[in-house]
Design an enzyme around this catalytic site. Sequence first.
Site, PDB file in Angstrom:
ATOM      1  N   ARG A  76       0.731  -1.228  -0.057  1.00  0.00           N
ATOM      2  CA  ARG A  76      -0.010  -0.120  -0.087  1.00  0.00           C
ATOM      3  C   ARG A  76       0.956   1.324  -0.037  1.00  0.00           C
ATOM      4  O   ARG A  76       0.712   2.357   0.605  1.00  0.00           O
ATOM      5  CB  ARG A  76      -0.922   0.092   1.221  1.00  0.00           C
ATOM      6  CG  ARG A  76      -1.907  -0.992   1.254  1.00  0.00           C
ATOM      7  CD  ARG A  76      -2.979  -1.006   0.011  1.00  0.00           C
ATOM      8  NE  ARG A  76      -4.086  -1.719   0.534  1.00  0.00           N
ATOM      9  CZ  ARG A  76      -4.338  -3.136  -0.089  1.00  0.00           C
ATOM     10  NH1 ARG A  76      -3.092  -3.631  -0.463  1.00  0.00           N
ATOM     11  NH2 ARG A  76      -5.094  -3.855   0.357  1.00  0.00           N
ATOM     12  N   SER A  98      -9.993  -0.030   3.628  1.00  0.00           N
ATOM     13  CA  SER A  98      -9.299  -0.261   4.794  1.00  0.00           C
ATOM     14  C   SER A  98      -8.680   0.821   5.613  1.00  0.00           C
ATOM     15  O   SER A  98      -8.108   1.853   4.605  1.00  0.00           O
ATOM     16  CB  SER A  98      -8.137  -1.294   4.755  1.00  0.00           C
ATOM     17  OG  SER A  98      -8.685  -2.434   4.193  1.00  0.00           O
ATOM     18  N   GLU A 134      -3.942   3.892   6.376  1.00  0.00           N
ATOM     19  CA  GLU A 134      -3.540   3.650   5.289  1.00  0.00           C
ATOM     20  C   GLU A 134      -4.048   4.773   4.115  1.00  0.00           C
ATOM     21  O   GLU A 134      -3.217   5.143   3.371  1.00  0.00           O
ATOM     22  CB  GLU A 134      -4.506   2.336   4.777  1.00  0.00           C
ATOM     23  CG  GLU A 134      -4.007   1.445   3.579  1.00  0.00           C
ATOM     24  CD  GLU A 134      -4.783   2.120   2.196  1.00  0.00           C
ATOM     25  OE1 GLU A 134      -4.072   2.471   1.444  1.00  0.00           O
ATOM     26  OE2 GLU A 134      -5.864   2.154   2.265  1.00  0.00           O
TER      27      GLU A 134
HETATM   28  N1  EPU Z   1     -11.029 -10.032  10.638  1.00  0.00           N
HETATM   29  C1  EPU Z   1     -11.848 -10.036  11.927  1.00  0.00           C
HETATM   30  N2  EPU Z   1     -12.726  -9.020  12.262  1.00  0.00           N
HETATM   31  C2  EPU Z   1     -13.009  -8.107  11.583  1.00  0.00           C
HETATM   32  C3  EPU Z   1     -12.308  -7.964  10.259  1.00  0.00           C
HETATM   33  C4  EPU Z   1     -11.471  -9.003   9.963  1.00  0.00           C
HETATM   34  O1  EPU Z   1     -11.596 -11.026  12.670  1.00  0.00           O
HETATM   35  O2  EPU Z   1     -13.652  -7.225  11.964  1.00  0.00           O
HETATM   36  C5  EPU Z   1     -10.320 -11.114  10.311  1.00  0.00           C
HETATM   37  C6  EPU Z   1     -11.030 -11.858   9.305  1.00  0.00           C
HETATM   38  O3  EPU Z   1     -11.793 -13.107   9.600  1.00  0.00           O
HETATM   39  C7  EPU Z   1      -9.853 -12.489   8.447  1.00  0.00           C
HETATM   40  C8  EPU Z   1      -8.899 -11.515   8.648  1.00  0.00           C
HETATM   41  O4  EPU Z   1      -9.019 -10.694   9.678  1.00  0.00           O
HETATM   42  O5  EPU Z   1      -9.556 -13.670   9.046  1.00  0.00           O
HETATM   43  C9  EPU Z   1      -8.760 -10.490   7.384  1.00  0.00           C
HETATM   44  O6  EPU Z   1      -9.786  -9.873   6.989  1.00  0.00           O
HETATM   45  P1  EPU Z   1     -10.058  -9.978   5.377  1.00  0.00           P
HETATM   46  O7  EPU Z   1      -9.738 -11.080   4.693  1.00  0.00           O
HETATM   47  O8  EPU Z   1     -11.489  -9.317   5.328  1.00  0.00           O
HETATM   48  O9  EPU Z   1      -8.932  -9.103   4.886  1.00  0.00           O
HETATM   49  P2  EPU Z   1      -8.165  -7.598   5.547  1.00  0.00           P
HETATM   50  O10 EPU Z   1      -6.888  -8.006   5.911  1.00  0.00           O
HETATM   51  O11 EPU Z   1      -9.019  -6.953   6.525  1.00  0.00           O
HETATM   52  C10 EPU Z   1      -6.975  -6.707   3.247  1.00  0.00           C
HETATM   53  C11 EPU Z   1      -6.894  -5.463   2.638  1.00  0.00           C
HETATM   54  C12 EPU Z   1      -8.179  -5.108   1.706  1.00  0.00           C
HETATM   55  C13 EPU Z   1      -8.446  -6.396   0.664  1.00  0.00           C
HETATM   56  C14 EPU Z   1      -8.577  -7.549   1.480  1.00  0.00           C
HETATM   57  C15 EPU Z   1      -8.690  -8.614   0.566  1.00  0.00           C
HETATM   58  C16 EPU Z   1      -5.175  -4.364   3.758  1.00  0.00           C
HETATM   59  C17 EPU Z   1      -5.126  -2.825   4.790  1.00  0.00           C
HETATM   60  N3  EPU Z   1      -6.468  -4.575   3.375  1.00  0.00           N
HETATM   61  O12 EPU Z   1      -8.269  -6.711   4.199  1.00  0.00           O
HETATM   62  O13 EPU Z   1      -7.865  -4.012   1.074  1.00  0.00           O
HETATM   63  O14 EPU Z   1      -9.647  -6.237  -0.116  1.00  0.00           O
HETATM   64  O15 EPU Z   1      -7.370  -7.808   2.334  1.00  0.00           O
HETATM   65  O16 EPU Z   1      -7.427  -9.179  -0.062  1.00  0.00           O
HETATM   66  O17 EPU Z   1      -4.490  -4.865   3.370  1.00  0.00           O
HETATM   67  C18 EPU Z   1      -8.193  -1.520   1.107  1.00  0.00           C
HETATM   68  O18 EPU Z   1      -7.025  -1.719   0.943  1.00  0.00           O
HETATM   69  O19 EPU Z   1      -8.938  -0.554   1.113  1.00  0.00           O
HETATM   70  C19 EPU Z   1      -8.747  -2.744   1.120  1.00  0.00           C
HETATM   71  C20 EPU Z   1     -10.230  -3.283   1.262  1.00  0.00           C
END
Ligand code: EPU
Length: 350
Positions: free
Chosen positions: A164, A246, A346
């Site tokens: 990012r 995010s 971010e």
């Molecule tokens: N989780 C929780 N509680 C929450 C949110 C997440 O327990 O409230 C857990 C989920 O269950 C999962 C883990 O955290 O096990 C990761 O969550 P998720 O797969 O939804 O992905 P993320 O790490 O929250 C990242 C990117 C997103 C991207 C997704 C999918 C960053 C900062 N964010 O989110 O990017 O869409 O992976 O690849 O790297 C963005 O940058 O704006 C964005 C949406």
Amino acid sequence: MFVERNVPLQPLNSFGIAARATALVRVRGEADVRAVLAYAELGAQPRFVLGGGSNIVLTGDLRAVVLKVEVMGRRVLEATDRHTIVEAGAGENWHDFVTWTLAQGLGGLENLALIPGTVGASPVQNIGAYGVELQDRFHELDAIDLRSGELFTLNAAECGFGYRDSVFKHTPAEPGGFGLAGRALILRVRFALPKAWKPVLGYLDLERKMQETGVAEPTARQIYEWVVAIRRAKLPDPAVIGNAGSFFKNPTVTPEQCQDIIGRDPKVVHYPMPDGSFKLAAGWLIDACGWKGKRVGNAGVYEKQALVLVNTGGHEQPATGGEVMTLARAIQTSVYERFGIRLEPEPVVV
Ligand code: EPU
């Protein structure tokens, strides 16, 4: 060139924060940028480059000339041995562009479907989702120097991509002095889409879709549809509830720090990185601190995904940038106190 004055920015940022810009010029090509530079009154003022406004938090009025990027156009440029090169104007909507590449029969961007924002903003934060980052498909970009009006082209190495992150998120005043924030405006971006397309399916949410549907060898179109469905279910649509995706980056920790946290919270979501470090899910850390649904004024934590901060006041009583940042700082403090980890925002805070 048409100069708009005292311009409301609320419709131009996906959070829907109310703020104004001193002046705004719509940039449809390099000539518009050169006209701004040549215009004595505007030429001396600070400049702010605005794309789709989907990755910024406005904490006050912008005392600057906003250059709203509206460079359009998409085309298939050429085929090399291994890639098809496609180009899009920086003002094109990102998701529409991804959809268009698939309609041309070109796979490669499907995992990045439905990310809000414009093509020009995509390299700035090196957008990424479901196992693919922009840098994996990036070829080069054309930009214009906001001091001299000269055009230049950057390849991937010159963009300094990180998680990012890119050279466009750093100012020239920072150590090293390579930053281009405020110094360059991206006009066009070219992508190298692999001729020998292979699906990227490692991500848990996609594996779940494969099991649910029984489709073992999905096409690019199928993955596109899955990604759209996953995002719609999890992430708020900025057209309905203001947000900037995010709000924090997923932090990286050493193996020792990771073990320490697992010792205390065995359920912490963590992923091993190629360099031996671990990435933690910031959303999980925030969720574990009990933040889902909490609010400061009209800024809130999204109920279905704690990593996303939202504007709960809609268009009528929008959250202020101050409320969003107060909430963000409270979250940072509580995650730091419980896990000893400093979360980094971010979006670009202005
Ligand atoms: N989780 C929780 N509680 C929450 C949110 C997440 O327990 O409230 C857990 C989920 O269950 C999962 C883990 O955290 O096990 C990761 O969550 P998720 O797969 O939804 O992905 P993320 O790490 O929250 C990242 C990117 C997103 C991207 C997704 C999918 C960053 C900062 N964010 O989110 O990017 O869409 O992976 O690849 O790297 C963005 O940058 O704006 C964005 C949406």
